[in-house]
Design an enzyme around this catalytic site. Structure first.
Site, PDB file in Angstrom:
ATOM      1  N   LYS A   1       0.943  -1.151   0.080  1.00  0.00           N
ATOM      2  CA  LYS A   1      -0.024   0.133   0.069  1.00  0.00           C
ATOM      3  C   LYS A   1       0.835   1.283  -0.150  1.00  0.00           C
ATOM      4  O   LYS A   1       2.012   1.044   0.116  1.00  0.00           O
ATOM      5  CB  LYS A   1      -0.942  -0.064   1.288  1.00  0.00           C
ATOM      6  CG  LYS A   1      -1.932  -1.307   1.204  1.00  0.00           C
ATOM      7  CD  LYS A   1      -2.696  -1.210   2.442  1.00  0.00           C
ATOM      8  CE  LYS A   1      -3.862  -2.479   2.425  1.00  0.00           C
ATOM      9  NZ  LYS A   1      -4.932  -2.218   3.332  1.00  0.00           N
TER      10      LYS A   1
ATOM     11  N   TYR B   1     -12.218  -2.705  -3.585  1.00  0.00           N
ATOM     12  CA  TYR B   1     -12.876  -2.686  -2.348  1.00  0.00           C
ATOM     13  C   TYR B   1     -14.566  -2.820  -2.317  1.00  0.00           C
ATOM     14  O   TYR B   1     -14.890  -2.372  -1.284  1.00  0.00           O
ATOM     15  CB  TYR B   1     -12.066  -1.916  -1.357  1.00  0.00           C
ATOM     16  CG  TYR B   1     -10.899  -1.914  -0.892  1.00  0.00           C
ATOM     17  CD1 TYR B   1     -10.636  -2.981  -0.146  1.00  0.00           C
ATOM     18  CD2 TYR B   1     -10.083  -1.169  -0.953  1.00  0.00           C
ATOM     19  CE1 TYR B   1      -9.083  -3.140   0.564  1.00  0.00           C
ATOM     20  CE2 TYR B   1      -8.447  -1.170  -0.425  1.00  0.00           C
ATOM     21  CZ  TYR B   1      -8.377  -2.411   0.256  1.00  0.00           C
ATOM     22  OH  TYR B   1      -7.060  -2.622   0.640  1.00  0.00           O
TER      23      TYR B   1
ATOM     24  N   PHE C   1     -15.795   3.020   7.597  1.00  0.00           N
ATOM     25  CA  PHE C   1     -14.226   3.547   7.123  1.00  0.00           C
ATOM     26  C   PHE C   1     -13.852   3.721   5.668  1.00  0.00           C
ATOM     27  O   PHE C   1     -12.655   4.039   5.047  1.00  0.00           O
ATOM     28  CB  PHE C   1     -13.081   2.368   7.676  1.00  0.00           C
ATOM     29  CG  PHE C   1     -13.093   1.169   7.404  1.00  0.00           C
ATOM     30  CD1 PHE C   1     -12.711   0.593   6.239  1.00  0.00           C
ATOM     31  CD2 PHE C   1     -14.065   0.203   8.234  1.00  0.00           C
ATOM     32  CE1 PHE C   1     -12.845  -0.820   6.026  1.00  0.00           C
ATOM     33  CE2 PHE C   1     -14.195  -1.197   7.810  1.00  0.00           C
ATOM     34  CZ  PHE C   1     -13.614  -1.428   6.729  1.00  0.00           C
TER      35      PHE C   1
ATOM     36  N   ARG D   1      -2.226 -14.674   3.500  1.00  0.00           N
ATOM     37  CA  ARG D   1      -2.618 -14.071   4.820  1.00  0.00           C
ATOM     38  C   ARG D   1      -2.175 -14.270   6.175  1.00  0.00           C
ATOM     39  O   ARG D   1      -2.187 -13.331   7.045  1.00  0.00           O
ATOM     40  CB  ARG D   1      -4.118 -14.608   4.789  1.00  0.00           C
ATOM     41  CG  ARG D   1      -5.039 -14.263   3.611  1.00  0.00           C
ATOM     42  CD  ARG D   1      -5.530 -12.758   3.494  1.00  0.00           C
ATOM     43  NE  ARG D   1      -6.526 -12.278   4.660  1.00  0.00           N
ATOM     44  CZ  ARG D   1      -7.258 -11.462   4.928  1.00  0.00           C
ATOM     45  NH1 ARG D   1      -6.964 -10.423   3.713  1.00  0.00           N
ATOM     46  NH2 ARG D   1      -8.136 -11.180   5.604  1.00  0.00           N
TER      47      ARG D   1
ATOM     48  N   THR E   1      -5.831  -8.030  10.029  1.00  0.00           N
ATOM     49  CA  THR E   1      -6.103  -6.811   9.477  1.00  0.00           C
ATOM     50  C   THR E   1      -5.459  -5.470  10.753  1.00  0.00           C
ATOM     51  O   THR E   1      -4.972  -4.418  10.096  1.00  0.00           O
ATOM     52  CB  THR E   1      -7.705  -6.486   9.387  1.00  0.00           C
ATOM     53  OG1 THR E   1      -8.117  -7.365   8.353  1.00  0.00           O
ATOM     54  CG2 THR E   1      -8.120  -5.120   8.695  1.00  0.00           C
TER      55      THR E   1
ATOM     56  N   ARG F   1       2.495  -7.395   8.936  1.00  0.00           N
ATOM     57  CA  ARG F   1       1.863  -6.233   9.979  1.00  0.00           C
ATOM     58  C   ARG F   1       2.461  -6.497  11.430  1.00  0.00           C
ATOM     59  O   ARG F   1       2.435  -5.268  11.973  1.00  0.00           O
ATOM     60  CB  ARG F   1       0.439  -6.399   9.722  1.00  0.00           C
ATOM     61  CG  ARG F   1      -0.192  -6.037   8.315  1.00  0.00           C
ATOM     62  CD  ARG F   1      -1.609  -6.556   8.278  1.00  0.00           C
ATOM     63  NE  ARG F   1      -2.309  -6.236   6.819  1.00  0.00           N
ATOM     64  CZ  ARG F   1      -3.481  -6.549   6.485  1.00  0.00           C
ATOM     65  NH1 ARG F   1      -3.928  -7.466   7.180  1.00  0.00           N
ATOM     66  NH2 ARG F   1      -3.630  -5.878   5.405  1.00  0.00           N
TER      67      ARG F   1
ATOM     68  N   ASN G   1      -1.831  -0.164   7.332  1.00  0.00           N
ATOM     69  CA  ASN G   1      -1.425  -1.595   7.451  1.00  0.00           C
ATOM     70  C   ASN G   1      -0.466  -2.066   6.444  1.00  0.00           C
ATOM     71  O   ASN G   1      -0.389  -2.972   6.224  1.00  0.00           O
ATOM     72  CB  ASN G   1      -2.524  -2.266   8.134  1.00  0.00           C
ATOM     73  CG  ASN G   1      -3.567  -2.568   7.137  1.00  0.00           C
ATOM     74  OD1 ASN G   1      -3.609  -1.848   5.808  1.00  0.00           O
ATOM     75  ND2 ASN G   1      -4.648  -3.423   7.341  1.00  0.00           N
TER      76      ASN G   1
ATOM     77  N   HIS H   1      -1.796  -5.351   1.280  1.00  0.00           N
ATOM     78  CA  HIS H   1      -3.059  -6.209   1.016  1.00  0.00           C
ATOM     79  C   HIS H   1      -2.647  -7.717   0.771  1.00  0.00           C
ATOM     80  O   HIS H   1      -1.701  -7.857   0.045  1.00  0.00           O
ATOM     81  CB  HIS H   1      -3.705  -5.735  -0.011  1.00  0.00           C
ATOM     82  CG  HIS H   1      -4.802  -6.172  -0.805  1.00  0.00           C
ATOM     83  ND1 HIS H   1      -6.022  -6.339  -0.047  1.00  0.00           N
ATOM     84  CD2 HIS H   1      -5.028  -7.151  -1.557  1.00  0.00           C
ATOM     85  CE1 HIS H   1      -6.860  -7.263  -0.756  1.00  0.00           C
ATOM     86  NE2 HIS H   1      -6.119  -7.706  -1.633  1.00  0.00           N
TER      87      HIS H   1
ATOM     88  N   GLU I   1      -9.164  -9.934  -8.093  1.00  0.00           N
ATOM     89  CA  GLU I   1      -8.249  -8.894  -7.918  1.00  0.00           C
ATOM     90  C   GLU I   1      -6.959  -8.918  -8.973  1.00  0.00           C
ATOM     91  O   GLU I   1      -6.810  -8.036  -9.655  1.00  0.00           O
ATOM     92  CB  GLU I   1      -7.735  -9.177  -6.560  1.00  0.00           C
ATOM     93  CG  GLU I   1      -8.749  -8.639  -5.581  1.00  0.00           C
ATOM     94  CD  GLU I   1      -8.451  -9.058  -3.980  1.00  0.00           C
ATOM     95  OE1 GLU I   1      -7.482  -9.387  -3.869  1.00  0.00           O
ATOM     96  OE2 GLU I   1      -9.046  -8.749  -3.103  1.00  0.00           O
TER      97      GLU I   1
HETATM   98  N1  UDP Z   1      -9.474  -0.958   7.359  1.00  0.00           N
HETATM   99  C1  UDP Z   1      -9.755  -0.045   8.419  1.00  0.00           C
HETATM  100  N2  UDP Z   1     -10.627   0.214   9.332  1.00  0.00           N
HETATM  101  C2  UDP Z   1     -11.102  -0.931   9.756  1.00  0.00           C
HETATM  102  C3  UDP Z   1     -10.968  -2.118   8.697  1.00  0.00           C
HETATM  103  C4  UDP Z   1     -10.634  -2.122   7.948  1.00  0.00           C
HETATM  104  O1  UDP Z   1      -9.186   1.325   7.891  1.00  0.00           O
HETATM  105  O2  UDP Z   1     -11.802  -0.975  10.907  1.00  0.00           O
HETATM  106  C5  UDP Z   1      -9.076  -0.948   6.025  1.00  0.00           C
HETATM  107  C6  UDP Z   1      -7.451  -1.529   6.241  1.00  0.00           C
HETATM  108  O3  UDP Z   1      -6.496  -0.867   5.714  1.00  0.00           O
HETATM  109  C7  UDP Z   1      -7.767  -2.974   5.565  1.00  0.00           C
HETATM  110  C8  UDP Z   1      -8.726  -2.586   4.504  1.00  0.00           C
HETATM  111  O4  UDP Z   1      -9.719  -1.435   5.057  1.00  0.00           O
HETATM  112  O5  UDP Z   1      -6.543  -3.711   5.266  1.00  0.00           O
HETATM  113  C9  UDP Z   1      -9.371  -3.787   4.183  1.00  0.00           C
HETATM  114  O6  UDP Z   1     -10.290  -4.369   5.037  1.00  0.00           O
HETATM  115  P1  UDP Z   1     -10.274  -5.916   5.235  1.00  0.00           P
HETATM  116  O7  UDP Z   1     -11.429  -6.041   6.263  1.00  0.00           O
HETATM  117  O8  UDP Z   1     -10.432  -6.421   3.891  1.00  0.00           O
HETATM  118  O9  UDP Z   1      -8.955  -6.362   5.846  1.00  0.00           O
HETATM  119  P2  UDP Z   1      -7.752  -6.880   5.152  1.00  0.00           P
HETATM  120  O10 UDP Z   1      -8.363  -8.194   4.252  1.00  0.00           O
HETATM  121  O11 UDP Z   1      -6.928  -6.090   4.300  1.00  0.00           O
HETATM  122  O12 UDP Z   1      -6.937  -7.834   6.276  1.00  0.00           O
HETATM  123 MG    MG Z   2      -9.675  -7.741   2.698  1.00  0.00          MG
END
Ligand code: UDP
Ligand code: MG
Length: 151
Positions: free
Chosen positions: A12, A52, A60, A88, A94, A105, A115, A118, A129
């Protein structure tokens, strides 16, 4: 080799600005994943809203799009054994504060809204994707070390 999957990994804008591209790629390379696509792109909000789309109604979402459009990202496709789930695990949770040490992370960041990386959360989403970020297609080649990584 069974369970071969592809996953979409993306450094990112904060990861790029903080000079963590090499570190992140290195972790996946050293694990044994085959990198089959790599490029830097400054994504449009349109592309990010597609990426997204599942999160459109989350509070958010506007900040997430702003964050992700704030600079270039590095788009990567990795192939290998259980690439999606393993990717993952290597990423961590996350929320970086809930991520174990040893994860990307858990080692390199502190806040959910910054974070740094992705990773696709399912094989189906990975396919979606990869098509979205690499409409031009993906390189095909044999990894010379394959027989040293898999029996
Ligand atoms: N995110 C955030 N606040 C939250 C949850 C998610 O800013 O409470 C952001 C964070 O950058 C995250 C992205 O949104 O990586 C996508 O969310 P997702 O639930 O898909 O998490 P990921 O798959 O990236 O772990
Ligand atoms: Mg995700």
């Amino acid at each position: 080799m069974s369970n071969t999957e592809r996953t979409y990994i993306m450094v990112k804008p904060d990861g790029v600005q903080r000079g963590l591209v090499g570190e992140i790629i290195q972790r996946f390379e050293r694990r044994g994943f085959k990198m089959i696509a790599l490029k830097m792109v400054w994504p449009t909000t349109e592309l990010l809203e597609k990426h997204y789309a599942d999160l459109k109604n989350r509070p958010f979402f506007p900040n997430l799009i702003k964050y992700m459009a704030s600079g270039p990202v590095v788009a990567i496709v990795l192939e290998g054994r259980d690439a999606v789930a393993t990717g993952r695990v290597m990423l961590g949770e996350t929320d970086p504060l809930k991520s174990a040490p040893g994860t990307i992370r858990g080692d390199l960041c502190l806040q959910v809204g910054r974070n740094i990386c992705h990773g696709s959360d399912s094989v189906q989403n990975a396919e979606k994707e990869i098509a979205l970020w690499f409409p031009e297609g993906i390189v095909k080649y044999t990894l010379a070390t394959e027989n040293w990584i898999f029996e």
